[in-house]
Design a protein around this motif. Structure first.
Motif, PDB file in Angstrom:
ATOM      1  N   GLU A  69       0.822  -1.206   0.000  1.00 58.80           N
ATOM      2  CA  GLU A  69       0.000   0.000   0.000  1.00 58.80           C
ATOM      3  C   GLU A  69       0.863   1.266   0.000  1.00 58.80           C
ATOM      4  N   TYR A  70       1.934   1.225   0.800  1.00 60.18           N
ATOM      5  CA  TYR A  70       2.843   2.385   0.806  1.00 60.18           C
ATOM      6  C   TYR A  70       3.384   2.642  -0.594  1.00 60.18           C
ATOM      7  N   ILE A  71       3.741   1.546  -1.251  1.00 60.78           N
ATOM      8  CA  ILE A  71       4.314   1.703  -2.592  1.00 60.78           C
ATOM      9  C   ILE A  71       3.292   2.331  -3.534  1.00 60.78           C
ATOM     10  N   LEU A  72       2.037   1.884  -3.400  1.00 65.29           N
ATOM     11  CA  LEU A  72       1.004   2.473  -4.253  1.00 65.29           C
ATOM     12  C   LEU A  72       0.822   3.955  -3.941  1.00 65.29           C
ATOM     13  N   ARG A  73       0.981   4.277  -2.669  1.00 70.88           N
ATOM     14  CA  ARG A  73       0.880   5.692  -2.305  1.00 70.88           C
ATOM     15  C   ARG A  73       2.043   6.476  -2.910  1.00 70.88           C
ATOM     16  N   LEU A  74       3.189   5.823  -2.991  1.00 74.09           N
ATOM     17  CA  LEU A  74       4.328   6.470  -3.671  1.00 74.09           C
ATOM     18  C   LEU A  74       4.018   6.683  -5.155  1.00 74.09           C
ATOM     19  N   VAL A  75       3.349   5.691  -5.740  1.00 79.63           N
ATOM     20  CA  VAL A  75       2.971   5.836  -7.145  1.00 79.63           C
ATOM     21  C   VAL A  75       2.083   7.079  -7.302  1.00 79.63           C
TER      22      VAL A  75
END
Lengths: 966, 143
Positions: free
Chosen positions: A68-74
Motif C-alpha cells: 500500500e505504501y508503494i502504491l501511495r508512492l505511485v
C-alpha cells in the motif's frame, strides 16, 4: 454506530480479495479526489510524502502494508512530486513471494525507474530468477519488467531465458516473450539479429493472441527492410482473410467487428509490402476488397478499418476497383457530420490524391469547409492536404493561405513546420523570382527565428547564383528587387536575427551593384543594423563583413572611400570587442581599406561569392618555409600516429573514461579511440569568412522524412575541402535547380499563354460547379467558389509535383471520365463472374460457411509454416488445401469456453449505439446488469462503500461516482 | 513505437492514471500533462477528438468526468486509438461493474495491470477482454 460502519467497510472490501486497502489509503484517495485545485492537491501530496518517509523506514512492515505504501508512492509521483526516497522499497518488493505483491513491486519499479537507473542492476537478478519460475504469472510479471527496464547493456543477461520462453506452453508467456524480444530489437537490433526468425515462427502460433502480438515486431522489421519479408505476403493475406471471415474466437470481436485491431495491423504491414510491388499487391486485392465490402461504416471501429484499407490501397500498386472503393469511402467520410470522420477523410484524401489526383476535385467544397472550420485540428490537417496537392498553378493561393495562418498562430512547433513547408513549396513551384523573394521575406519576418538557418543560406545562394544561367539581366533585376525589399524591411521595428544576417549579406554583395544606391547610403543602413541589434554578435559580424565588401568594391572601382562617422565609431568599438571573431573582422576591414585598388580587387572580387576557392589542404605553399627552418636546425614534424608516448597517454585516458561512465556490466569491446582530424583554413580564404559558424537550430527539414527534396546533386565535390558551404549545398545547386528553372522561365516567357490557359480551366470548371450545385442544392458563396477554383482549378492540367512519381495521367474531359467509369463497372461485372467461377482459393483452407466441428488432427499452422519456405511453396499449398480443411479450427476456441454468452451480450448491447454518440462525449451505452463479468460489484455495494468512507455524492466532487459508461 | 503514453485525467485536470512508454522525468511529465490537458479540455464536443501536440498526436475521449488521453505517433490510426480507449473502458467496466473514477483511484494497480496486458512497447498486443482480465482474476483468487 462506529462499529457498524467499520463492519460495513470491511464487508465492502471483502469483495476485493487480496487487494486489501486500509482506512489511511482510502482517506488519501478520498482527499485527493475531493481536492478542488492543484494547490490543494499539492498540499495533500506534500503531507503524504512526509508520512510515507516516516512509515517506510519503520522496521518489520507487513508486506500488505508495504504494498500500500508503494502504491501511495505511485500516487505521489503521478501527481508530479518526487518519490525517489521510496524507490529502494519498490525494488525490494519485487523479491516478494506473493504474486500480487511482486507484481505491484514490478509495476512500481517500471513506473519509477528508467532503464539507466542505478537500481536496475539490483532487479536484473530478480528478473532472472522469476523468468525461471514455475508460476507462469510470475514469469509474465518479470517479462513485463523486462520490456521496460532492460537496457542495451543488460540484454545479454536475460536474452537466453527470454528465447527459451518463446516455446512456453502458456500462450500469455509466449506473447510477452515475443514482446520482450521486440523490445530488445528496438533497443539494440544487433543483439537479436540472429533471432529474427523467431518472429516469423511465432506468426504461425496457434494462439491468436501470440500471432497478433507478433505483428508488432514484424511491422517494424518490415518497415526497415521490406524486401526480406516479401515471402510472408501470402501468409499475411491468408491470416487477414481468416480474421475477416470471423475465424478468430469471438473474444477478439469488438463491436461486432472481427479482431479489428489485428486487421488494422495486418493492413499496415500489407501496405508496406505492396508498395511499388505489383506482384505482391495482386495477392492483396481480393482480401482488401472483401474488407471494404464487409466493413460496417456506421461504427467507429468499422470506419477505422476502412481508413486503414484506404491507406493500404493508396500505398500498394494501384488497382482501379479498389481505388474506386477507397474514393467512395472517402466521400462518405467527408460528407459525415462528425469532425473525426472529416479529419480521417481529409487525411485519406491526401494519401489517395498521390495516385488519383482527380478525386480531389469532387470534394473541393468539403475541403474548403474544413479549411475554414474553427477546429484547429481539422484546419491543420487540411493544410497538410493542400501542401500535398500544391502545383505551380495553385501555389500562390496555397502559400498565401499558409502564411496567413502561420502569422495567426502562436504554437512555435507548428509555426516552424508550416514555415518550412511554405519555403519548400515556394522553392519548388515559385512562379517568379519576385514572388519567391516576397514569400521568403514574409516567412523570415514572421518566423525567422524558427526556420532552419539553411533556408537563409539557400536564399543567399539563390540571389547570388540567380535563376537563369545565361540571363544576366534577369539576375541583376532579381538582386535589385531583393535589395529594394530589404532596405524597405529594415524600417520594421523587430526583425529576426536570421533574416538580418541574410539582409546584411545581400546588401554587402549587391547593395551598390546596380548603382541605384550610394555606398554611403548602404553603409549607413548597415551600421544602423549593427547598432540597433548590438547584442547579436552574429548579425554584427555579418554587418561588418558587408561593410568591408562595400568599401572593397568602392576601392576596386577606383572611387575614394569616405567612412561615415557612425561606421568609424562602430569600427573602433569592434576593434576592442570581446568577441575575437568581431575583432578579426574589424581588423580585416581596416587592412582592406588601406590597400590599393589592384590588391583589393584580387582579395575581394565583386559578385564572386559563388566561385569555388581552391584550398591547399596540405599547406604546400609553406614547404619552402619549412625547408628553410629545418635547414636552420628546427625539429621536423612527427605525425600523431608516430608519437608513441602520446598514444599511451590517450589510451590511458580512454580507459579511464570508460571506467567512469559504465555500470560495470560491459559486454562489448571498447571503442577505438577517435582520431581528430584537424582542418585549418589557410589565410588565403580570409575573404570568405562571411559564413559565420552559427550553431544550427533543430533541422526542420530533416525531421520530416516525407518532405520532397529535389534530386540529389553530384557527390563528387564532397571530397574536396572547400568553403564551409555545408549549410548551403545542393538546394540551389546547378543540377537541382534546373526543374524550377524550366517552370519559371516558361511562365515568364509565355505569360499570355499562361493566362489563357487559366481562363480556360476556369470556364471548364464552372460547369463542374453547376453540376455540383444542382446536386447539392446548397447556396455557396462566390468567395468560396473562387477559392476552390484557384485551389483546384488547375487540377485538370497535367502539371504535377515533380517528386510524386505517379504515372496515371488525368483525362481532361468529363467524357473520358464517364467512359472510364463505365469501363470499370464492366470490369466489376466481369470480375464478379470470374469470382463465381473461380476455383477454390488455395489459401482458403476451410469452407467459409460450414462451421468445423472436428478438432484439427494436425497442427494446421505447421502447414502454414510450410508456406513460408519459398521453394516448397506451391506444393505445400496444394497439400494443405487437400488434406486440411480446417485452419479455421485454429482460431475457434475449444468448445465449452465460458465467455461466449456474456461476450455476445455485452457486445451487442454496446454496438447498438450510433456513431455520433460515441464521438466526443459520454456514451449512452446501457450495459445490462446481467452481462457483468464474474467478479462485479453491485452498484449498491459500491454506494454503501463510499458512504461508509464519508464520501457521499453530495460532497464537492460528485463526479467521482459517475459511471464512466453512461 | 505507436503509443507514447496513456493518461486519465479528470475535468479538473487532476491526473488519475499515467503510463508512459518512453521515459520522461517527473518534471517533464508534469509539464506535458499540464499542456495537453489544457489543450484538450478547451475543446468542445463537436470538434475532433484528436489534437496535434509537438510532433505527435493526442487522441482523447471523455467518459463522465474522466478524460482518457492517448499520445500517439503521427502514423497511427486515430479512429482505432479512439476505439482502443473505449475497449479499455469496457474492460474496466466488466471488471469493476459500472466503473467510475473512484474505482480507478482505489484500484490504481489493477487499472495498470490491465494496461500492462493490453499495451506493450507502445503497441496494442491484446484486445480480448477475457485474456486481459484473467491474470487479475487469478491473482485475486490466489490471495
Amino acid at each position: 454506530m462506529e462499529q457498524l460502519k467499520t463492519i460495513g467497510r470491511e464487508l465492502a472490501m471483502g469483495s476485493q480479495g487480496g487487494f486489501y486497502q486500509s482506512k489511511e489509503f482510502l482517506d488519501l484517495v478520498k482527499s485527493i479526489g475531493e481536492a478542488r485545485s492543484k494547490a490543494e492537491e499539492d498540499r495533500i501530496v506534500l503531507g503524504e510524502i512526509e508520512t510515507l518517509k516516516r512509515r517506510v523506514s519503520e522496521p518489520d512492515i507487513p508486506k500488505r502494508k508495504m504494498k500500500e505504501y508503494i502504491l501511495r508512492l505511485v500516487y505521489v509521483e503521478m501527481l508530479g512530486h518526487d518519490a525517489s526516497f521510496g524507490y529502494i522499497h519498490a525494488v525490494k518488493m519485487t523479491h516478494d513471494d506473493s504474486l500480487l505483491v511482486k507484481r505491484t513491486g514490478y509495476l512500481a519499479v517500471t513506473l519509477f525507474l528508467n532503464e539507466d537507473h542505478d537500481l536496475i542492476i539490483l532487479i536484473v537478478n530478480t528478473i532472472q530468477k522469476d523468468l525461471k519460475s514455475d508460476n507462469y504469472l510470475v514469469v509474465c510479471a518479470a517479462l513485463n519488467a523486462v520490456c521496460k527496464l532492460i537496457n542495451e547493456e543488460t540484454i545479454p543477461a536475460v536474452l537466453p531465458q527470454v528465447v527459451d520462453l518463446l516455446a512456453h506452453p502458456k500462450e500469455a508467456v509466449r506473447k510477452k516473450a515475443i514482446m520482450a524480444l521486440h523490445r530488445f530489437y528496438q533497443k539494440s537490433p544487433s543483439s537479436v539479429s540472429h533471432l529474427v526468425s523467431n518472429f516469423r515462427k511465432r506468426l504461425c502460433d496457434n494462439d491468436p493472441g501470440v500471432m497478433g502480438a507478433t505483428l508488432c515486431p514484424l511491422f517494424e522489421l518490415v518497415s526497415t527492410d521490406v524486401n526480406s519479408y516479401k515471402d510472408l505476403v501470402i501468409s499475411f493475406v491468408s491470416i487477414l482473410k481468416q480474421v475477416a471471415e470471423r475465424r478468430l474466437p469471438k473474444a477478439y470481436d469488438y463491436h461486432q467487428m472481427p479482431a479489428p485491431f489485428i486487421q488494422i495491423k495486418l493492413l499496415k504491414i500489407l501496405a508496406l509490402l505492396g508498395s511499388g510491388d505489383k506482384q505482391a499487391s495482386e495477392n492483396m486485392y481480393t482480401v482488401v476488397g472483401d474488407i471494404f465490402r464487409k466493413c460496417d461504416s456506421s461504427s467507429n471501429i468499422g470506419n477505422a478499418v476502412l481508413y486503414e484499407c484506404i491507406c493500404c490501397v493508396s500505398s500498394i500498386y494501384p488497382n482501379p476497383k479498389l481505388l474506386e472503393s477507397a474514393a467512395d469511402a472517402i466521400s462518405r467520410f467527408l460528407k459525415s457530420d462528425s469532425h473525426n470522420l472529416k479529419y480521417m477523410g481529409i487525411d485519406a484524401l491526401g494519401r489517395l490524391i498521390k495516385i488519383s489526383p482527380e478525386i480531389a476535385e469532387q470534394h473541393q467544397l468539403a475541403v474548403i469547409d474544413c479549411l475554414e472550420d474553427p477546429d484547429d485540428t481539422l484546419k491543420r490537417k487540411t493544410f497538410e492536404l493542400l501542401y500535398k496537392m500544391t502545383k505551380s498553378t495553385n501555389v500562390e493561393v496555397i502559400v498565401d493561405r499558409m502564411i496567413d495562418y502561420m502569422i495567426s498562430i502562436n504554437d512555435n512547433h507548428y509555426k516552424t513546420e508550416i514555415a518550412s513547408r511554405c519555403v519548400e513549396l515556394a522553392e519548388q513551384f515559385a512562379p517568379s523570382n519576385q514572388w519567391f523573394i516576397l514569400i521568403m521575406n514574409k516567412v523570415f519576418e514572421h518566423a525567422g527565428d524558427l526556420v532552419n538557418i539553411k533556408v537563409a543560406h539557400n536564399l543567399m545562394r539563390l540571389i547570388a547564383e540567380g535563376f537563369g544561367e545565361d540571363d544576366d539581366s534577369a539576375d541583376s533585376q532579381l538582386r535589385s528587387s531583393a535589395v529594394d525589399s530589404y532596405l524597405h524591411i529594415l524600417g520594421e521595428p523587430k526583425i529576426p536575427s536570421v533574416f538580418l544576417q541574410l539582409i546584411c549579406w545581400v546588401l554587402g554583395e549587391y547593395g551598390t551593384a546596380d548603382g541605384k544606391y550610394s555606398a554611403s547610403y548602404i553603409t549607413g543602413k548597415l551600421s544602423d543594423v549593427a547598432e540597433a541589434y548590438s547584442n547579436d554578435e552574429t548579425v554584427k559580424a555579418y554587418a561588418v563583413t558587408a561593410l568591408m565588401k562595400i568599401y572593397a568594391f568602392e576601392i576596386a572601382a577606383g572611387r575614394k572611400v569616405d567612412m561615415l562617422p557612425e561606421c568609424q565609431s562602430l569600427m573602433e568599438q569592434f576593434l576592442a570587442s570581446h568577441s575575437t571573431d568581431l575583432q578579426q573582422r574589424a581588423y580585416e576591414l581596416q587592412a582592406v581599406i588601406g590597400l590599393d585598388a589592384h590588391a583589393v580587387e584580387s582579395i575581394m572580387p565583386s559578385d564572386a561569392s559563388c566561385e569555388d576557392i581552391e584550398v591547399d589542404k596540405a599547406l604546400s605553399f609553406l614547404n619552402g618555409y619549412i625547408q628553410d627552418s629545418i635547414e636552420k636546425g628546427a625539429q621536423p614534424y612527427i605525425p600523431e600516429s608516430e608519437r608513441s608516448g602520446m598514444l599511451n597517454i590517450s589510451n590511458f585516458r580512454n580507459q579511464d573514461h570508460h571506467g567512469a561512465s559504465s555500470h560495470g556490466l560491459k559486454f562489448e569491446a571498447y571503442e577505438l579511440p577517435k582520431q581528430t582530424v584537424q582542418s585549418r583554413i589557410p589565410p588565403a580564404t580570409l575573404a570568405s569568412t562571411e559564413f559565420v559558424p552559427v550553431p544550427e537550430p533543430m533541422s526542420v527539414r530533416e525531421s520530416y522524412p516525407t518532405t520532397i527534396v529535389p534530386s540529389a546533386s553530384s557527390d563528387a565535390e564532397s571530397t574536396e575541402l572547400k568553403l564551409r558551404l555545408d549549410g548551403v549545398q545542393k538546394k540551389w545547386g546547378r543540377q537541382t535547380h534546373s526543374p524550377a528553372t524550366s517552370t519559371s522561365s516558361s511562365t515568364s516567357k509565355k505569360t499570355v499563354n499562361g493566362i489563357k490557359q487559366v481562363d480556360g480551366s476556369n470556364t471548364s470548371n464552372s460547369s463542374t460547379w453547376e453540376t455540383y450545385d444542382s446536386r447539392k442544392h446548397v447556396e455557396i458563396n462566390s468567395e468560396k467558389q473562387k477559392l476552390a477554383a484557384s485551389l483546384f482549378g488547375g487540377s485538370s492540367k497535367t502539371e504535377k509535383k515533380p517528386a510524386t512519381g505517379h504515372k496515371i495521367s488525368k483525362p481532361s474531359s468529363h467524357m473520358v471520365e464517364k467512359s472510364h467509369v463505365r469501363k470499370s463497372s464492366m470490369e466489376i461485372a466481369s470480375e464478379k463472374k470470374a469470382l463465381v467461377h473461380q476455383p477454390p482459393d488455395l489459401l482458403d483452407f476451410g469452407e467459409p460457411t460450414v462451421q468445423s466441428s472436428d478438432p484439427p488432427s494436425v497442427d494446421p499452422f505447421k502447414e502454414l509454416e510450410g508456406l513460408l519456405e519459398p521453394t516448397t511453396q506451391l506444393g505445400s499449398t496444394a497439400a494443405a488445401a487437400t488434406n486440411s480443411p480446417d485452419i479455421m479450427g485454429l482460431f475457434t476456441e475449444t468448445p465449452g469456453g465460458t465467455h461466449n454468452k456474456d461476450d455476445s451480450d455485452i457486445l451487442s448491447s454496446l454496438s447498438k449505439q450510433p456513431v455520433t454518440n460515441m464521438v466526443g462525449g459520454a456514451t449512452s451505452t446501457q450495459v445490462a446488469q446481467s452481462s457483468k463479468g464474474p467478479n462485479r460489484k453491485d452498484s449498491l455495494e459500491k454506494d454503501s462503500l463510499v458512504r461508509q468512507m464519508g464520501v457521499t455524492p453530495s460532497s464537492p466532487n460528485p463526479n467521482l461516482f459517475k459511471d464512466l459508461l453512461g | 513505437m505507436g503509443i507514447r503514453f496513456i493518461l486519465m485525467v479528470n475535468k479538473q485536470g487532476q491526473t488519475r492514471l499515467a503510463q508512459y512508454y518512453e521515459w520522461l522525468t517527473v518534471e517533464e511529465r508534469r509539464a506535458l500533462e499540464g499542456e495537453i490537458v489544457r489543450k484538450c479540455l478547451a475543446r468542445n464536443e463537436q470538434q475532433c477528438s484528436f489534437v496535434e501536440h509537438r510532433n505527435y498526436k493526442i487522441v482523447y475521449r471523455r467518459y463522465a468526468s474522466l478524460f482518457f488521453l492517448v499520445g500517439v505517433d503521427n502514423d497511427e490510426n486515430e479512429l482505432a486509438i479512439l476505439e482502443f480507449i473505449h475497449l479499455l473502458v469496457e474492460t474496466m467496466d466488466r471488471h469493476f461493474g459500472n466503473v467510475c473514477e473512484l474505482d480507478i483511484m482505489f484500484h490504481l494497480e489493477k487499472a495498470h495491470f490491465m494496461l500492462e496486458e493490453m499495451v506493450m512497447n507502445g503497441s496494442i498486443v491484446e484486445t480480448s477482454k477475457a485474456n486481459i482480465l484473467s491474470p487479475i482474476q487469478l491473482m485475486e483468487k490466489a490471495t
